[in-house]
Design a protein around this motif. Structure first.
Motif, PDB file in Angstrom:
ATOM      1  N   THR A  29      -5.326   7.669   7.783  1.00  0.00           N
ATOM      2  CA  THR A  29      -4.193   7.741   6.845  1.00  0.00           C
ATOM      3  C   THR A  29      -4.230   6.596   5.844  1.00  0.00           C
ATOM      4  O   THR A  29      -4.149   6.810   4.624  1.00  0.00           O
ATOM      5  CB  THR A  29      -2.857   7.731   7.613  1.00  0.00           C
ATOM      6  N   LEU A  30      -4.373   5.367   6.343  1.00  0.00           N
ATOM      7  CA  LEU A  30      -4.442   4.220   5.434  1.00  0.00           C
ATOM      8  C   LEU A  30      -5.759   4.220   4.655  1.00  0.00           C
ATOM      9  O   LEU A  30      -5.802   3.752   3.516  1.00  0.00           O
ATOM     10  CB  LEU A  30      -4.291   2.910   6.217  1.00  0.00           C
ATOM     11  N   GLY A  31      -6.813   4.736   5.265  1.00  0.00           N
ATOM     12  CA  GLY A  31      -8.093   4.825   4.561  1.00  0.00           C
ATOM     13  C   GLY A  31      -7.963   5.620   3.273  1.00  0.00           C
ATOM     14  O   GLY A  31      -8.534   5.252   2.237  1.00  0.00           O
ATOM     15  N   LYS A  32      -7.178   6.705   3.322  1.00  0.00           N
ATOM     16  CA  LYS A  32      -6.971   7.522   2.121  1.00  0.00           C
ATOM     17  C   LYS A  32      -6.210   6.742   1.052  1.00  0.00           C
ATOM     18  O   LYS A  32      -6.469   6.897  -0.148  1.00  0.00           O
ATOM     19  CB  LYS A  32      -6.216   8.797   2.489  1.00  0.00           C
ATOM     20  N   SER A 228       3.323 -11.939   8.677  1.00  0.00           N
ATOM     21  CA  SER A 228       3.824 -11.152   9.797  1.00  0.00           C
ATOM     22  C   SER A 228       4.555  -9.926   9.271  1.00  0.00           C
ATOM     23  O   SER A 228       5.242  -9.998   8.252  1.00  0.00           O
ATOM     24  CB  SER A 228       4.765 -12.001  10.656  1.00  0.00           C
ATOM     25  N   VAL A 229       4.379  -8.794   9.965  1.00  0.00           N
ATOM     26  CA  VAL A 229       5.067  -7.558   9.587  1.00  0.00           C
ATOM     27  C   VAL A 229       6.238  -7.351  10.551  1.00  0.00           C
ATOM     28  O   VAL A 229       6.041  -7.106  11.741  1.00  0.00           O
ATOM     29  CB  VAL A 229       4.112  -6.348   9.642  1.00  0.00           C
ATOM     30  N   LYS A 230       7.451  -7.464  10.032  1.00  0.00           N
ATOM     31  CA  LYS A 230       8.651  -7.332  10.866  1.00  0.00           C
ATOM     32  C   LYS A 230       8.719  -5.942  11.499  1.00  0.00           C
ATOM     33  O   LYS A 230       8.429  -4.931  10.853  1.00  0.00           O
ATOM     34  CB  LYS A 230       9.904  -7.567  10.022  1.00  0.00           C
ATOM     35  N   GLY A 231       9.101  -5.937  12.771  1.00  0.00           N
ATOM     36  CA  GLY A 231       9.318  -4.675  13.456  1.00  0.00           C
ATOM     37  C   GLY A 231       8.070  -3.984  13.951  1.00  0.00           C
ATOM     38  O   GLY A 231       8.147  -2.894  14.523  1.00  0.00           O
ATOM     39  N   ALA A 232       6.895  -4.607  13.746  1.00  0.00           N
ATOM     40  CA  ALA A 232       5.640  -3.986  14.178  1.00  0.00           C
ATOM     41  C   ALA A 232       5.145  -4.638  15.455  1.00  0.00           C
ATOM     42  O   ALA A 232       5.250  -5.847  15.637  1.00  0.00           O
ATOM     43  CB  ALA A 232       4.578  -4.115  13.089  1.00  0.00           C
ATOM     44  N   GLY A 233       4.595  -3.823  16.337  1.00  0.00           N
ATOM     45  CA  GLY A 233       3.922  -4.336  17.516  1.00  0.00           C
ATOM     46  C   GLY A 233       2.451  -4.530  17.226  1.00  0.00           C
ATOM     47  O   GLY A 233       2.064  -4.802  16.089  1.00  0.00           O
ATOM     48  N   HIS A 234       1.612  -4.355  18.245  1.00  0.00           N
ATOM     49  CA  HIS A 234       0.175  -4.608  18.082  1.00  0.00           C
ATOM     50  C   HIS A 234      -0.492  -3.587  17.161  1.00  0.00           C
ATOM     51  O   HIS A 234      -1.398  -3.928  16.414  1.00  0.00           O
ATOM     52  CB  HIS A 234      -0.496  -4.611  19.462  1.00  0.00           C
ATOM     53  N   TRP A 235      -0.036  -2.325  17.191  1.00  0.00           N
ATOM     54  CA  TRP A 235      -0.633  -1.289  16.339  1.00  0.00           C
ATOM     55  C   TRP A 235       0.102  -1.267  14.995  1.00  0.00           C
ATOM     56  O   TRP A 235       0.796  -0.316  14.656  1.00  0.00           O
ATOM     57  CB  TRP A 235      -0.578   0.073  17.031  1.00  0.00           C
ATOM     58  N   VAL A 236      -0.090  -2.335  14.249  1.00  0.00           N
ATOM     59  CA  VAL A 236       0.640  -2.523  12.986  1.00  0.00           C
ATOM     60  C   VAL A 236       0.385  -1.352  12.032  1.00  0.00           C
ATOM     61  O   VAL A 236       1.302  -0.847  11.380  1.00  0.00           O
ATOM     62  CB  VAL A 236       0.225  -3.846  12.302  1.00  0.00           C
ATOM     63  N   HIS A 237      -0.869  -0.913  11.955  1.00  0.00           N
ATOM     64  CA  HIS A 237      -1.255   0.141  11.009  1.00  0.00           C
ATOM     65  C   HIS A 237      -0.601   1.476  11.343  1.00  0.00           C
ATOM     66  O   HIS A 237      -0.399   2.308  10.454  1.00  0.00           O
ATOM     67  CB  HIS A 237      -2.769   0.292  10.970  1.00  0.00           C
ATOM     68  N   ALA A 238      -0.280   1.706  12.616  1.00  0.00           N
ATOM     69  CA  ALA A 238       0.367   2.957  13.023  1.00  0.00           C
ATOM     70  C   ALA A 238       1.882   2.866  12.896  1.00  0.00           C
ATOM     71  O   ALA A 238       2.546   3.847  12.550  1.00  0.00           O
ATOM     72  CB  ALA A 238      -0.015   3.307  14.461  1.00  0.00           C
ATOM     73  N   PRO A 241       2.647   1.455   8.444  1.00  0.00           N
ATOM     74  CA  PRO A 241       1.510   1.655   7.535  1.00  0.00           C
ATOM     75  C   PRO A 241       1.801   1.284   6.086  1.00  0.00           C
ATOM     76  O   PRO A 241       0.929   0.733   5.402  1.00  0.00           O
ATOM     77  CB  PRO A 241       1.192   3.150   7.674  1.00  0.00           C
ATOM     78  N   ASP A 242       3.000   1.567   5.612  1.00  0.00           N
ATOM     79  CA  ASP A 242       3.319   1.276   4.211  1.00  0.00           C
ATOM     80  C   ASP A 242       3.287  -0.229   3.943  1.00  0.00           C
ATOM     81  O   ASP A 242       2.692  -0.680   2.948  1.00  0.00           O
ATOM     82  CB  ASP A 242       4.693   1.841   3.835  1.00  0.00           C
ATOM     83  N   LYS A 246       0.425  -2.179   1.591  1.00  0.00           N
ATOM     84  CA  LYS A 246       0.768  -2.986   0.411  1.00  0.00           C
ATOM     85  C   LYS A 246       0.191  -4.393   0.516  1.00  0.00           C
ATOM     86  O   LYS A 246      -0.324  -4.936  -0.464  1.00  0.00           O
ATOM     87  CB  LYS A 246       2.294  -3.050   0.257  1.00  0.00           C
ATOM     88  N   MET A 247       0.282  -4.988   1.716  1.00  0.00           N
ATOM     89  CA  MET A 247      -0.255  -6.338   1.917  1.00  0.00           C
ATOM     90  C   MET A 247      -1.764  -6.384   1.665  1.00  0.00           C
ATOM     91  O   MET A 247      -2.265  -7.292   0.998  1.00  0.00           O
ATOM     92  CB  MET A 247       0.022  -6.820   3.354  1.00  0.00           C
ATOM     93  N   VAL A 248      -2.469  -5.394   2.192  1.00  0.00           N
ATOM     94  CA  VAL A 248      -3.916  -5.360   2.056  1.00  0.00           C
ATOM     95  C   VAL A 248      -4.337  -5.177   0.604  1.00  0.00           C
ATOM     96  O   VAL A 248      -5.190  -5.900   0.084  1.00  0.00           O
ATOM     97  CB  VAL A 248      -4.524  -4.241   2.938  1.00  0.00           C
ATOM     98  N   ILE A 249      -3.719  -4.214  -0.074  1.00  0.00           N
ATOM     99  CA  ILE A 249      -4.078  -3.928  -1.478  1.00  0.00           C
ATOM    100  C   ILE A 249      -3.772  -5.130  -2.364  1.00  0.00           C
ATOM    101  O   ILE A 249      -4.576  -5.509  -3.227  1.00  0.00           O
ATOM    102  CB  ILE A 249      -3.366  -2.652  -1.967  1.00  0.00           C
ATOM    103  N   GLU A 250      -2.605  -5.744  -2.154  1.00  0.00           N
ATOM    104  CA  GLU A 250      -2.233  -6.927  -2.937  1.00  0.00           C
ATOM    105  C   GLU A 250      -3.240  -8.059  -2.735  1.00  0.00           C
ATOM    106  O   GLU A 250      -3.646  -8.717  -3.679  1.00  0.00           O
ATOM    107  CB  GLU A 250      -0.835  -7.375  -2.523  1.00  0.00           C
ATOM    108  N   PHE A 251      -3.671  -8.245  -1.495  1.00  0.00           N
ATOM    109  CA  PHE A 251      -4.628  -9.305  -1.168  1.00  0.00           C
ATOM    110  C   PHE A 251      -6.001  -9.010  -1.790  1.00  0.00           C
ATOM    111  O   PHE A 251      -6.635  -9.902  -2.370  1.00  0.00           O
ATOM    112  CB  PHE A 251      -4.755  -9.431   0.348  1.00  0.00           C
ATOM    113  N   LEU A 252      -6.448  -7.774  -1.716  1.00  0.00           N
ATOM    114  CA  LEU A 252      -7.772  -7.431  -2.227  1.00  0.00           C
ATOM    115  C   LEU A 252      -7.836  -7.428  -3.753  1.00  0.00           C
ATOM    116  O   LEU A 252      -8.873  -7.698  -4.333  1.00  0.00           O
ATOM    117  CB  LEU A 252      -8.218  -6.072  -1.687  1.00  0.00           C
TER     118      LEU A 252
END
Length: 253
Positions: A29-32, A228-238, A241-242, A246-252
């Protein structure tokens, strides 16, 4: 080892690596989303997904597999993103082959030792009688006696594969992973570092990265930004995801 992978989109290469018991599907999903700006490589690490199996299973061989993939694809350099075990692979890759890593993103894992803590997951796998299994619902019912969390069961059952004769098997190499689970928890012990840009993303409800780990992270990755992503456990991407996207795209960018 020739890893199984899929590509999405076009642009600068971004290699994404999943955690233990996972597969490239976990990041589809995030890959897309990332594929709108980058050429995304969704990778199955060895002994996972549709990649080959081997009794050899540690970070050195997993790093070698990714280097081989990059060489085969003609990638001199790529952005590298890894979650959990995949994040450890990403860290080792960046410190061993710094010239191959553009920007580094590590999701909810630190460069420290984690004691084995997957006993419940292994019990879940072993609770399923593959020899008599008729369908996925039956597998879920059998596993429910060991693992009450529906989401965790569904994560494990992504590894269930029906063979041509109608019987079932696990896609992943369960024996090799179980035998090497102590190695999966290993930290980075050498005096190494990656001087490039790095982003460490912790789950706000996860204890994989604590405030006490920040100095350790920066000792290996001096340019690391830790968020840190508030409200996320270990599977942050699941779970978020939004926010992670955003964090990844902004960083890249």
């Amino acid at each position: 080892m020739k890893l199984n992978f899929r590509t999405l989109g076009a642009g600068e290469p971004l290699i994404i690596m999943h955690g233990v018991f996972g597969s490239s599907d976990n990041w589809q999903t995030l890959g897309k989303v990332f594929a709108e700006s980058f050429k995304v490589y969704l990778v199955d690490l060895r002994n996972h997904g549709n990649s080959p199996h081997s009794d050899e299973f540690d970070y050195d061989v997993m790093v070698s597999d990714v280097v081989e993939l990059m060489d085969d694809e003609g990638l001199e350099k790529a952005h590298i993103l890894g979650h959990s075990m995949g994040g450890k692979v990403a860290m080792h890759l960046s410190t061993q082959h710094a010239g191959k890593v553009d920007k580094l993103i590590v999701v909810d894992i630190a460069p420290k030792y984690y004691p084995p803590h997957h006993q419940e997951i292994f019990k879940g796998f072993h609770s399923v009688n593959l020899s008599t299994l008729k369908n996925r619902k039956e597998a879920d019912d059998q596993m429910a006696g060991v693992i009450s969390n529906f989401g965790v069961r569904q994560f494990i059952l992504k590894n269930l594969d029906r063979k041509k004769d109608g019987s079932f098997q696990w896609k992943l190499n369960l024996n090799a992973i179980e035998n090497a689970i102590e190695k999966v928890g290993e930290g980075i012990e050498e005096e190494v570092s990656f001087d490039g840009n790095a982003l460490f993303i912790a789950g706000g409800n996860s204890d994989y990265i604590t405030d006490d780990d920040h100095d350790l992270i920066r000792s290996y990755f001096p340019k690391a930004t830790i968020v840190s992503v508030k409200g996320a456990g270990h599977w942050v991407h699941a779970e978020k995801p939004d926010e992670l996207g955003k964090m990844v795209i902004e960083f890249l960018k």
